[in-house]
Design a protein around this motif. Structure first.
Motif, PDB file in Angstrom:
ATOM      1  N   GLN A  13     -26.879 -76.972  83.760  1.00 43.53           N
ATOM      2  CA  GLN A  13     -28.401 -76.222  83.898  1.00 43.53           C
ATOM      3  C   GLN A  13     -27.891 -74.816  83.732  1.00 43.53           C
ATOM      4  OE1 GLN A  13     -31.385 -77.630  84.334  1.00 43.53           O
ATOM      5  NE2 GLN A  13     -30.135 -79.691  84.019  1.00 43.53           N
ATOM      6  N   ASN A  14     -28.303 -74.014  82.734  1.00 46.52           N
ATOM      7  CA  ASN A  14     -27.847 -72.784  82.404  1.00 46.52           C
ATOM      8  C   ASN A  14     -28.393 -71.671  83.502  1.00 46.52           C
ATOM      9  OD1 ASN A  14     -26.736 -73.810  80.037  1.00 46.52           O
ATOM     10  ND2 ASN A  14     -28.041 -72.407  78.832  1.00 46.52           N
ATOM     11  N   ALA A  15     -29.047 -72.094  84.328  1.00 42.91           N
ATOM     12  CA  ALA A  15     -29.787 -71.097  85.450  1.00 42.91           C
ATOM     13  C   ALA A  15     -28.518 -70.853  86.309  1.00 42.91           C
ATOM     14  CB  ALA A  15     -31.009 -71.954  86.226  1.00 42.91           C
ATOM     15  N   ILE A  16     -27.609 -71.650  86.342  1.00 45.51           N
ATOM     16  CA  ILE A  16     -26.398 -71.489  87.240  1.00 45.51           C
ATOM     17  C   ILE A  16     -25.892 -70.007  86.604  1.00 45.51           C
ATOM     18  CG2 ILE A  16     -24.631 -72.385  85.897  1.00 45.51           C
ATOM     19  CD1 ILE A  16     -24.706 -72.183  89.742  1.00 45.51           C
ATOM     20  N   ARG A  17     -26.069 -69.537  85.531  1.00 49.10           N
ATOM     21  CA  ARG A  17     -25.420 -68.335  85.103  1.00 49.10           C
ATOM     22  C   ARG A  17     -26.248 -66.915  85.255  1.00 49.10           C
ATOM     23  NH1 ARG A  17     -21.466 -71.063  85.526  1.00 49.10           N
ATOM     24  NH2 ARG A  17     -20.375 -72.196  83.777  1.00 49.10           N
ATOM     25  N   GLN A 164     -14.485 -59.827  83.286  1.00 50.69           N
ATOM     26  CA  GLN A 164     -15.965 -59.685  82.776  1.00 50.69           C
ATOM     27  C   GLN A 164     -16.680 -60.975  82.389  1.00 50.69           C
ATOM     28  OE1 GLN A 164     -16.961 -56.503  82.301  1.00 50.69           O
ATOM     29  NE2 GLN A 164     -15.234 -55.830  83.211  1.00 50.69           N
ATOM     30  N   ALA A 165     -17.009 -61.654  83.793  1.00 47.71           N
ATOM     31  CA  ALA A 165     -17.758 -62.830  83.581  1.00 47.71           C
ATOM     32  C   ALA A 165     -18.469 -62.970  84.891  1.00 47.71           C
ATOM     33  CB  ALA A 165     -16.693 -63.974  83.509  1.00 47.71           C
ATOM     34  N   HIS A 166     -19.459 -63.751  84.902  1.00 48.27           N
ATOM     35  CA  HIS A 166     -20.225 -64.025  86.072  1.00 48.27           C
ATOM     36  C   HIS A 166     -19.497 -64.830  87.072  1.00 48.27           C
ATOM     37  CE1 HIS A 166     -23.554 -66.282  88.302  1.00 48.27           C
ATOM     38  NE2 HIS A 166     -24.279 -65.251  87.956  1.00 48.27           N
ATOM     39  N   PHE A 167     -19.880 -64.817  88.145  1.00 46.22           N
ATOM     40  CA  PHE A 167     -18.954 -65.259  89.235  1.00 46.22           C
ATOM     41  C   PHE A 167     -18.810 -66.810  89.224  1.00 46.22           C
ATOM     42  CE2 PHE A 167     -22.812 -65.222  91.327  1.00 46.22           C
ATOM     43  CZ  PHE A 167     -22.957 -66.445  92.412  1.00 46.22           C
ATOM     44  N   THR A 168     -19.916 -67.430  88.908  1.00 49.56           N
ATOM     45  CA  THR A 168     -19.763 -68.549  88.776  1.00 49.56           C
ATOM     46  C   THR A 168     -18.661 -69.257  87.747  1.00 49.56           C
ATOM     47  OG1 THR A 168     -21.709 -68.949  87.271  1.00 49.56           O
ATOM     48  CG2 THR A 168     -22.348 -68.993  89.585  1.00 49.56           C
ATOM     49  N   ILE A 169     -18.610 -68.658  86.691  1.00 52.47           N
ATOM     50  CA  ILE A 169     -17.657 -69.052  85.907  1.00 52.47           C
ATOM     51  C   ILE A 169     -16.244 -68.912  86.504  1.00 52.47           C
ATOM     52  CG2 ILE A 169     -16.265 -68.417  83.773  1.00 52.47           C
ATOM     53  CD1 ILE A 169     -19.167 -67.539  82.659  1.00 52.47           C
ATOM     54  N   ILE A 257     -15.541 -62.306  93.834  1.00 54.14           N
ATOM     55  CA  ILE A 257     -16.448 -61.456  94.408  1.00 54.14           C
ATOM     56  C   ILE A 257     -17.312 -60.952  93.298  1.00 54.14           C
ATOM     57  CG2 ILE A 257     -17.004 -59.531  95.772  1.00 54.14           C
ATOM     58  CD1 ILE A 257     -15.362 -61.921  97.020  1.00 54.14           C
ATOM     59  N   ALA A 258     -18.589 -61.250  93.349  1.00 54.95           N
ATOM     60  CA  ALA A 258     -19.474 -60.721  92.254  1.00 54.95           C
ATOM     61  C   ALA A 258     -19.695 -59.305  92.279  1.00 54.95           C
ATOM     62  CB  ALA A 258     -20.928 -61.612  92.144  1.00 54.95           C
ATOM     63  N   TRP A 259     -19.452 -58.419  91.171  1.00 56.14           N
ATOM     64  CA  TRP A 259     -19.949 -57.229  91.055  1.00 56.14           C
ATOM     65  C   TRP A 259     -21.073 -56.960  90.531  1.00 56.14           C
ATOM     66  CZ3 TRP A 259     -16.239 -52.381  91.385  1.00 56.14           C
ATOM     67  CH2 TRP A 259     -15.378 -52.505  92.223  1.00 56.14           C
ATOM     68  N   GLY A 260     -21.434 -57.778  89.663  1.00 55.29           N
ATOM     69  CA  GLY A 260     -22.619 -57.584  88.905  1.00 55.29           C
ATOM     70  C   GLY A 260     -22.825 -58.927  87.861  1.00 55.29           C
ATOM     71  N   ALA A 261     -23.992 -58.845  87.187  1.00 54.22           N
ATOM     72  CA  ALA A 261     -24.161 -60.284  86.229  1.00 54.22           C
ATOM     73  C   ALA A 261     -22.885 -60.667  85.433  1.00 54.22           C
ATOM     74  CB  ALA A 261     -25.511 -60.094  85.445  1.00 54.22           C
ATOM     75  N   THR A 262     -22.177 -59.863  84.832  1.00 51.50           N
ATOM     76  CA  THR A 262     -21.346 -60.251  84.023  1.00 51.50           C
ATOM     77  C   THR A 262     -19.912 -59.721  84.385  1.00 51.50           C
ATOM     78  OG1 THR A 262     -21.594 -58.436  82.368  1.00 51.50           O
ATOM     79  CG2 THR A 262     -22.620 -60.693  82.241  1.00 51.50           C
ATOM     80  N   GLU A 263     -19.656 -59.196  85.695  1.00 52.86           N
ATOM     81  CA  GLU A 263     -18.472 -58.699  86.171  1.00 52.86           C
ATOM     82  C   GLU A 263     -18.152 -59.199  87.495  1.00 52.86           C
ATOM     83  OE1 GLU A 263     -16.570 -54.236  86.925  1.00 52.86           O
ATOM     84  OE2 GLU A 263     -18.545 -54.498  86.765  1.00 52.86           O
ATOM     85  N   THR A 264     -16.789 -59.743  87.689  1.00 55.32           N
ATOM     86  CA  THR A 264     -16.302 -60.254  88.758  1.00 55.32           C
ATOM     87  C   THR A 264     -14.811 -59.681  89.198  1.00 55.32           C
ATOM     88  OG1 THR A 264     -17.464 -62.319  88.633  1.00 55.32           O
ATOM     89  CG2 THR A 264     -15.854 -62.500  90.099  1.00 55.32           C
ATOM     90  N   LYS A 265     -14.603 -59.516  90.506  1.00 49.79           N
ATOM     91  CA  LYS A 265     -13.269 -59.095  91.067  1.00 49.79           C
ATOM     92  C   LYS A 265     -12.912 -60.396  91.955  1.00 49.79           C
ATOM     93  CE  LYS A 265     -12.728 -54.247  90.290  1.00 49.79           C
ATOM     94  NZ  LYS A 265     -12.238 -52.965  90.911  1.00 49.79           N
ATOM     95  N   SER A 266     -11.698 -60.686  92.092  1.00 51.88           N
ATOM     96  CA  SER A 266     -11.044 -61.552  92.929  1.00 51.88           C
ATOM     97  C   SER A 266      -9.800 -61.050  93.643  1.00 51.88           C
ATOM     98  CB  SER A 266     -10.662 -62.905  92.207  1.00 51.88           C
ATOM     99  OG  SER A 266      -9.703 -62.783  91.396  1.00 51.88           O
ATOM    100  N   PHE A 267      -9.738 -61.500  94.848  1.00 54.09           N
ATOM    101  CA  PHE A 267      -8.777 -61.026  95.679  1.00 54.09           C
ATOM    102  C   PHE A 267      -8.035 -62.502  96.227  1.00 54.09           C
ATOM    103  CE2 PHE A 267     -11.936 -57.790  95.871  1.00 54.09           C
ATOM    104  CZ  PHE A 267     -11.010 -56.592  95.565  1.00 54.09           C
ATOM    105  N   MET A 307     -10.113 -67.144  78.593  1.00 52.13           N
ATOM    106  CA  MET A 307     -11.190 -68.395  78.365  1.00 52.13           C
ATOM    107  C   MET A 307     -12.337 -67.680  79.260  1.00 52.13           C
ATOM    108  SD  MET A 307      -9.640 -70.563  76.515  1.00 52.13           S
ATOM    109  CE  MET A 307      -9.017 -68.844  75.491  1.00 52.13           C
ATOM    110  N   MET A 308     -12.320 -67.449  80.191  1.00 50.96           N
ATOM    111  CA  MET A 308     -13.589 -67.324  81.121  1.00 50.96           C
ATOM    112  C   MET A 308     -14.547 -65.972  80.589  1.00 50.96           C
ATOM    113  SD  MET A 308     -12.405 -67.444  85.208  1.00 50.96           S
ATOM    114  CE  MET A 308     -11.015 -66.440  85.008  1.00 50.96           C
ATOM    115  N   GLU A 309     -13.821 -64.920  80.003  1.00 50.31           N
ATOM    116  CA  GLU A 309     -14.617 -64.050  79.418  1.00 50.31           C
ATOM    117  C   GLU A 309     -15.089 -64.566  77.892  1.00 50.31           C
ATOM    118  OE1 GLU A 309     -12.034 -60.488  79.399  1.00 50.31           O
ATOM    119  OE2 GLU A 309     -12.428 -60.110  81.264  1.00 50.31           O
TER     120      GLU A 309
END
Length: 363
Positions: A13-17, A164-169, A257-267, A307-309
């Motif tokens: 379901q594309n709504a996940i993005r 540069q990807a949605h946090f769900t990815i 950690i979701a920063w925005g719709a297409t940006e994520t940082k992780s720790f 791959m994620m980007e």
């Protein structure tokens, strides 16, 4: 609830993005040792800009990154004692976000009611954590437990990442052990088999049986010899919004950690029980940690990021494109993330309706 581990075709379901986060949890936003007293760090949690600062006494504070006067970014300001000063007019805010001084107003003059939103903030495991949701819930929502952090036999390897990807990815990448194919040139894992899958309203637990061979196998203590195939179980536990993964001798806490719709940082905090003498490891832990990260695991992360980007770019270019998934662990993970977001949206809508009804009753 235990789910079948059969690899069966399902339409994604594309709504996940398009979903956001449930903010009623603690989220790590930065390394605690990187923020010194008297300094400010800008962070973002799902499109919400926040200025985190450590006052001159070493206490942490977190405020909306927008001055109550003109909306100027507060992280560009300066720290004076326990207060944060806006860079534009010098308006001074305390840790609770209250304006306590305006430099060009006489001291006897009444200050305007200027308030910046403040957030619950704390530090643990050398990470700075922020609770971006309902502040009244902060004390009842625990931080994840990381028992390995205080284990002297563990080597901790901090792993920062920026996608540069949605946090769900990013979350799906962690749950997706089948992508070991990507890392075949790095002596990664191979022949993965999903052996167990359990889920609740807010969690997914998946076990995979995987095989290893090569120098990495010996370094990580998975086998005494690197030229033989060894089989181990990788356990992944996603308790929204945090992960904990474990492999015999290796464990980690990766947080996207979701920063925005297409940006994520992780720790990520990775813990290793190296197959090396303790007398050799103990004095040189920081050097070994840096070496392990730079020369062993950073290459794995670089391949994942590519791959994620790529996945994000393809989705952004055509959100209507349909995709097929066969890993039931990914589908279960998507349902948990979707459910958490929908629960938060229903809660927000209910609160808004209640507020409107109260206003109507008073009018």
């Amino acid at each position: 609830m235990e789910l079948a581990t059969t690899l069966t075709s399902q339409t994604v379901q594309n709504a996940i993005r398009e979903i956001g986060i449930n903010p009623d949890y603690w989220y790590p936003v930065g390394w605690a040792n990187k923020l010194q007293p008297g300094h400010i760090m800008p962070v973002t949690i799902w499109k919400q800009a926040i200025a985190v600062f450590r006052d001159t006494d070493g206490q942490l504070h977190a405020l909306d990154d927008a001055c109550a006067h003109k909306g100027v970014a507060l992280h560009k300001g300066q720290i004076q004692g326990k207060h944060l000063l806006c860079p534009y007019h010098g308006w001074e805010f305390n840790g609770a976000g209250q304006c306590v001084k305006i430099p060009y107003l006489p001291e006897t003059h009444k200050l305007p009611c200027a308030q910046v939103r403040s957030y619950p903030v704390c530090e643990k495991y050398n990470l700075i954590w922020i609770f971006p949701g309902d502040a009244s819930l902060a004390t009842s929502i625990p931080l994840p437990e990381i028992p390995e952090f205080d284990d002297p036999d563990c080597l901790m390897v901090p792993i920062p990442a920026h996608f540069q990807a949605h946090f769900t990815i990013c979350n799906e990448n962690t749950m997706d052990v089948f992508h070991g194919f990507l890392h075949k040139n790095l002596q990664g894992w191979f022949d993965p088999v999903l052996t167990s899958l359990k889920t609740t309203e807010s969690s997914v637990q998946a076990d995979y049986r995987v095989s290893y061979k090569g120098v990495m196998t010996k370094i990580l203590g998975l086998s005494d010899r690197g030229d033989e195939v060894t089989t181990r179980t990788v356990s992944l536990h996603y308790q929204y919004p945090h992960y904990h993964s474990s492999l015999e001798g290796v464990s980690s806490l990766p947080d996207a950690i979701a920063w925005g719709a297409t940006e994520t940082k992780s720790f990520t905090l990775m813990f290793l029980r190296l197959n090396l003498p303790k007398w050799l490891v103990q004095p040189f832990k920081p050097l070994i940690s840096a070496y392990v990260w730079r020369f062993l695991f950073s290459q794995f992360l670089d391949q994942d990021i590519e791959m994620m980007e790529s996945e994000q770019r393809t989705y952004s270019n055509n959100p209507q494109r349909r995709y097929v998934e066969i890993n039931p662990a990914i589908i279960a993970l998507q349902k948990v993330m979707m459910r958490q977001y929908e629960q938060y949206c229903r809660k927000t809508l209910s609160s808004q309706l209640s507020g409107n009804q109260q206003e109507e009753s008073l009018s």
